[in-house]
Design a protein around this motif. Structure first.
Motif, mmCIF file in Angstrom:
data_model
loop_
_atom_site.group_PDB
_atom_site.id
_atom_site.type_symbol
_atom_site.label_atom_id
_atom_site.label_comp_id
_atom_site.label_asym_id
_atom_site.label_seq_id
_atom_site.Cartn_x
_atom_site.Cartn_y
_atom_site.Cartn_z
ATOM 1 N N GLN A 1 24.553 -55.711 51.409
ATOM 2 C CA GLN A 1 23.434 -56.201 50.583
ATOM 3 C C GLN A 1 22.704 -57.347 51.287
ATOM 4 O O GLN A 1 21.475 -57.385 51.318
ATOM 5 C CB GLN A 1 23.945 -56.720 49.235
ATOM 6 N N GLY B 1 28.901 -62.594 44.526
ATOM 7 C CA GLY B 1 27.912 -61.514 44.379
ATOM 8 C C GLY B 1 27.530 -61.309 42.918
ATOM 9 O O GLY B 1 28.105 -61.932 42.024
ATOM 10 N N MET C 1 34.136 -59.130 44.032
ATOM 11 C CA MET C 1 32.714 -59.459 44.198
ATOM 12 C C MET C 1 32.410 -60.802 43.527
ATOM 13 O O MET C 1 31.645 -61.609 44.060
ATOM 14 C CB MET C 1 31.870 -58.342 43.594
ATOM 15 N N MET D 1 28.416 -44.758 44.657
ATOM 16 C CA MET D 1 28.346 -44.813 46.115
ATOM 17 C C MET D 1 27.996 -43.448 46.686
ATOM 18 O O MET D 1 27.143 -43.333 47.564
ATOM 19 C CB MET D 1 29.667 -45.316 46.689
ATOM 20 N N LEU D 2 28.675 -42.415 46.191
ATOM 21 C CA LEU D 2 28.405 -41.083 46.745
ATOM 22 C C LEU D 2 26.984 -40.651 46.391
ATOM 23 O O LEU D 2 26.268 -40.106 47.240
ATOM 24 C CB LEU D 2 29.433 -40.065 46.236
ATOM 25 N N THR E 1 37.183 -54.290 42.486
ATOM 26 C CA THR E 1 36.025 -54.609 43.340
ATOM 27 C C THR E 1 35.138 -55.633 42.639
ATOM 28 O O THR E 1 34.654 -56.580 43.267
ATOM 29 C CB THR E 1 35.227 -53.336 43.675
ATOM 30 N N ASP F 1 39.950 -51.491 47.272
ATOM 31 C CA ASP F 1 39.005 -51.893 46.224
ATOM 32 C C ASP F 1 38.503 -53.323 46.414
ATOM 33 O O ASP F 1 37.324 -53.601 46.187
ATOM 34 C CB ASP F 1 39.659 -51.754 44.847
ATOM 35 N N ALA G 1 39.000 -41.985 43.968
ATOM 36 C CA ALA G 1 37.901 -41.368 43.211
ATOM 37 C C ALA G 1 36.915 -40.688 44.163
ATOM 38 O O ALA G 1 36.393 -39.607 43.883
ATOM 39 C CB ALA G 1 37.192 -42.412 42.363
ATOM 40 N N ARG H 1 20.162 -41.197 49.878
ATOM 41 C CA ARG H 1 19.656 -41.752 51.140
ATOM 42 C C ARG H 1 19.591 -40.676 52.221
ATOM 43 O O ARG H 1 18.753 -40.730 53.103
ATOM 44 C CB ARG H 1 20.570 -42.891 51.633
ATOM 45 N N LEU I 1 32.666 -46.655 40.627
ATOM 46 C CA LEU I 1 31.958 -47.065 41.841
ATOM 47 C C LEU I 1 31.803 -45.912 42.833
ATOM 48 O O LEU I 1 30.769 -45.785 43.498
ATOM 49 C CB LEU I 1 32.729 -48.229 42.479
ATOM 50 N N ALA I 2 32.828 -45.076 42.906
ATOM 51 C CA ALA I 2 32.762 -43.935 43.835
ATOM 52 C C ALA I 2 31.579 -43.032 43.474
ATOM 53 O O ALA I 2 30.887 -42.515 44.362
ATOM 54 C CB ALA I 2 34.070 -43.157 43.818
ATOM 55 N N ASP J 1 27.704 -45.753 53.837
ATOM 56 C CA ASP J 1 26.443 -46.522 53.865
ATOM 57 C C ASP J 1 26.684 -48.030 53.824
ATOM 58 O O ASP J 1 25.807 -48.798 53.402
ATOM 59 C CB ASP J 1 25.514 -46.137 52.708
ATOM 60 N N THR K 1 38.870 -46.706 44.257
ATOM 61 C CA THR K 1 37.566 -46.124 44.615
ATOM 62 C C THR K 1 37.760 -45.023 45.659
ATOM 63 O O THR K 1 37.148 -43.956 45.567
ATOM 64 C CB THR K 1 36.611 -47.208 45.153
ATOM 65 N N TRP L 1 23.834 -53.679 43.262
ATOM 66 C CA TRP L 1 24.720 -53.663 44.430
ATOM 67 C C TRP L 1 24.193 -52.666 45.482
ATOM 68 O O TRP L 1 24.984 -52.022 46.180
ATOM 69 C CB TRP L 1 26.162 -53.283 44.044
ATOM 70 N N ASP L 2 22.875 -52.523 45.557
ATOM 71 C CA ASP L 2 22.245 -51.553 46.460
ATOM 72 C C ASP L 2 22.659 -50.115 46.179
ATOM 73 O O ASP L 2 22.590 -49.256 47.060
ATOM 74 C CB ASP L 2 22.545 -51.876 47.934
ATOM 75 N N LEU L 3 23.095 -49.868 44.945
ATOM 76 C CA LEU L 3 23.497 -48.515 44.567
ATOM 77 C C LEU L 3 22.555 -48.004 43.485
ATOM 78 O O LEU L 3 22.006 -48.787 42.706
ATOM 79 C CB LEU L 3 24.930 -48.532 44.011
ATOM 80 N N THR M 1 24.392 -42.533 45.910
ATOM 81 C CA THR M 1 23.454 -43.288 46.740
ATOM 82 C C THR M 1 23.441 -42.750 48.170
ATOM 83 O O THR M 1 22.384 -42.616 48.781
ATOM 84 C CB THR M 1 23.824 -44.784 46.708
ATOM 85 N N GLN M 2 24.618 -42.432 48.676
ATOM 86 C CA GLN M 2 24.693 -41.830 50.017
ATOM 87 C C GLN M 2 23.907 -40.523 50.074
ATOM 88 O O GLN M 2 23.161 -40.272 51.028
ATOM 89 C CB GLN M 2 26.147 -41.515 50.395
ATOM 90 N N ASP N 1 36.250 -49.527 39.386
ATOM 91 C CA ASP N 1 36.588 -49.063 40.732
ATOM 92 C C ASP N 1 36.381 -47.561 40.901
ATOM 93 O O ASP N 1 35.915 -47.106 41.948
ATOM 94 C CB ASP N 1 38.040 -49.426 41.068
ATOM 95 N N GLN N 2 36.745 -46.790 39.877
ATOM 96 C CA GLN N 2 36.575 -45.339 39.983
ATOM 97 C C GLN N 2 35.107 -44.972 39.848
ATOM 98 O O GLN N 2 34.582 -44.131 40.581
ATOM 99 C CB GLN N 2 37.362 -44.629 38.885
#
Lengths: 318, 318
Positions: free
Chosen positions: A107, B88, B83, B103-104, B79, A96, A82, B110, B99-100, A46, A79, B45-47, B106-107, B96-97
């Motif tokens: 964003q 940001g 950032m 992210m997943l 990350t 990362d 993970a 969506r 974050l996965a 995404d 990441t 972070w859009d998550l 949020t994916q 970092d971990q």
């Protein structure tokens, strides 16, 4: 050397980024604009990924990993590892640190900023002072026709490691996209003294830029000579599938064939010393030739090639 | 011990997650359902970040960082640092971990999956076998009324480090959200033998769950006793702002005040040994009391407390 006047560089990823780094060592921020291919851009996790913009940006910031050939130096993959554990997509490798670039860009785009504005903010954050522009604000997607059917560029390039045989290319959206207006301004600038087509893959890095409406016309009308640096040295691409692609597209994988492919777009062509044999044929096409060592392995060789290209461009003056 | 029957645990983050880990050591996957607060969830972070779901998930997978009290063990912050360099947002720390996970999730959201489905996939990826449910599939957002005005929960909790004085709370969206249907099924299951209100913050971790339509009614109608474990030990919260919040809300920061706050929702109350003085007052409210060591510092103490809670629940049988 002191080069006066402005320079526009058209660039893809790795090879182009190297020459761009050389150009930034020679030209000040007001003199140089780099327009990068965005035909390789795609969505993954995404996030909006812009490989060529990032390769150039990282190279300009001296943060790129020279050895790996892409991404950031001293990168980690926490990441990604993970994500793998969670069963998410992992065919495209995002480090990362690199991830922050994609996240912030996504964003900014979602918040309504243009790709040029997002690129400017991220490049500034990395300490890049020269202007880097996406070729267009609109989406153009390179599609590769292969013996396995049509593939998205990153499927061909990363997932399938350039193994499918290429039969053709198209740039989806290029007909309705617009050349970045900021790039158009540069092309119409009277102070423009050189247009450098970087040693990038002609088919997947430079052609997407050229495929944009008015681009070729503006390049030809520009006051500055268009000078390409051959991406092929002694029949081989330094990195990437350019030579393999040429053979699959029924062209000899030579620096001469690249010059013929660009044809009358070019005013000048920079040929590696190992390809001096093609000089006469290229001159016969009405293209001036500069023979130089074009392999860029470190900052001095990048800077040196940039200086040679600019000296060559200066020879059009008066 | 062998506890027969099913158990539902209502949990917030850290303290609740500890008892949940103890419960998973004693109960098999078919016996235990954990419903976590999602009032703390927010976008960053859009998550989509779901702190309590993640705290429970990480604790159940034995991947949580016990020392830091949140997030994953052996975490890195590459990350986040990148950032920060790009300018940001960085007020909320995502490793970092970790974050996965965001992210997943949020994916998946969506792509149209429910939060329950996304949680199930991620938890399974981490090796969690017990059922973890968000309290609702819809968004509920805890808002904190403070001496500095209304704050989003994470602004209060993370950005402002719980320093503003709390005057009240509201759970935006709770009136129109629905209790997770999967959770409703568990509450109406005849085999349900215990409902455990974990030692989480009553105001910001448990109340959002209780604020959902029908939730209190279903808890009271359920065949199983509702047993809360006090989040206050000797006048202090083990972690987090519960005690400070109680004082600011004009309550004594005691285990007794928590029992009074939950009131007739409770059938049983587990009190720390250091708070045995409150036993009679709580029994006088018609709530059965179990006195036990409730400080959970390692897996044996988590398991031991879980066993005590379940033995206590078993005392309602026949």
């Amino acid at each position: 050397m002191a080069f006066s006047g402005k320079v526009l560089a058209l660039s893809g990823g790795v090879g182009g980024a190297k020459l761009c780094r050389g150009l930034t060592a020679v030209l000040n921020a007001e003199q140089l604009t780099i327009a990068a291919n965005t035909g390789d851009d795609f969505d993954y996790w995404d996030l909006r990924i812009c490989p060529d913009l990032d390769s150039v940006m990282y190279a300009l910031a001296d943060l790129n990993d020279e050895e790996r050939g892409w991404g950031l130096r001293d990168e980690t993959w926490r990441t990604l590892i993970a994500m793998r554990r969670l069963g998410g997509d992992e065919w495209f490798q995002i480090g990362d640190q690199d991830l922050a670039t994609h996240m912030l860009r996504t964003q900014l785009l979602r918040a309504g900023h243009s790709l040029s504005a997002a690129t400017k903010q991220i490049a500034a954050g990395l300490g890049v002072t020269h202007t880097l522009l996406p070729m267009s604000e609109q989406t153009v997607a390179t599609k590769v026709s292969t013996d396995q059917g049509w593939l998205d560029f990153q499927q061909y390039f990363v997932r399938d490691k350039c193994q499918p045989e290429v039969r053709g290319l198209r740039f989806e959206g290029a007909d309705t996209a617009q050349l970045n207006p900021l790039l158009k301004n540069v092309l119409q600038d009277d102070e423009l003294a050189a247009i450098v087509v970087c040693p990038s893959n002609p088919f997947v890095s430079i052609d997407p830029i050229l495929s944009l409406p008015d681009c070729v016309g503006l390049l030809k009308e520009a006051s500055a000579p268009v000078i390409a640096v051959s991406p092929i040295i002694a029949g081989r691409a330094v990195k990437g599938p350019a030579a393999k692609m040429m053979r699959e597209l029924d062209m000899p994988a030579t620096a001469l064939a690249v010059a013929e492919y660009y044809g009358d777009l070019l005013d000048g062509y920079v040929l590696d010393e190992s390809d001096v044999e093609y000089s006469d044929d290229i001159v016969a096409m009405g293209i001036k030739v500069c023979v130089a060592p074009t392999l860029m392995t470190d900052l001095p060789s990048k800077t040196s090639l940039a200086e040679r290209v600019l000296s060559f461009a200066a020879s059009w003056d008066g």
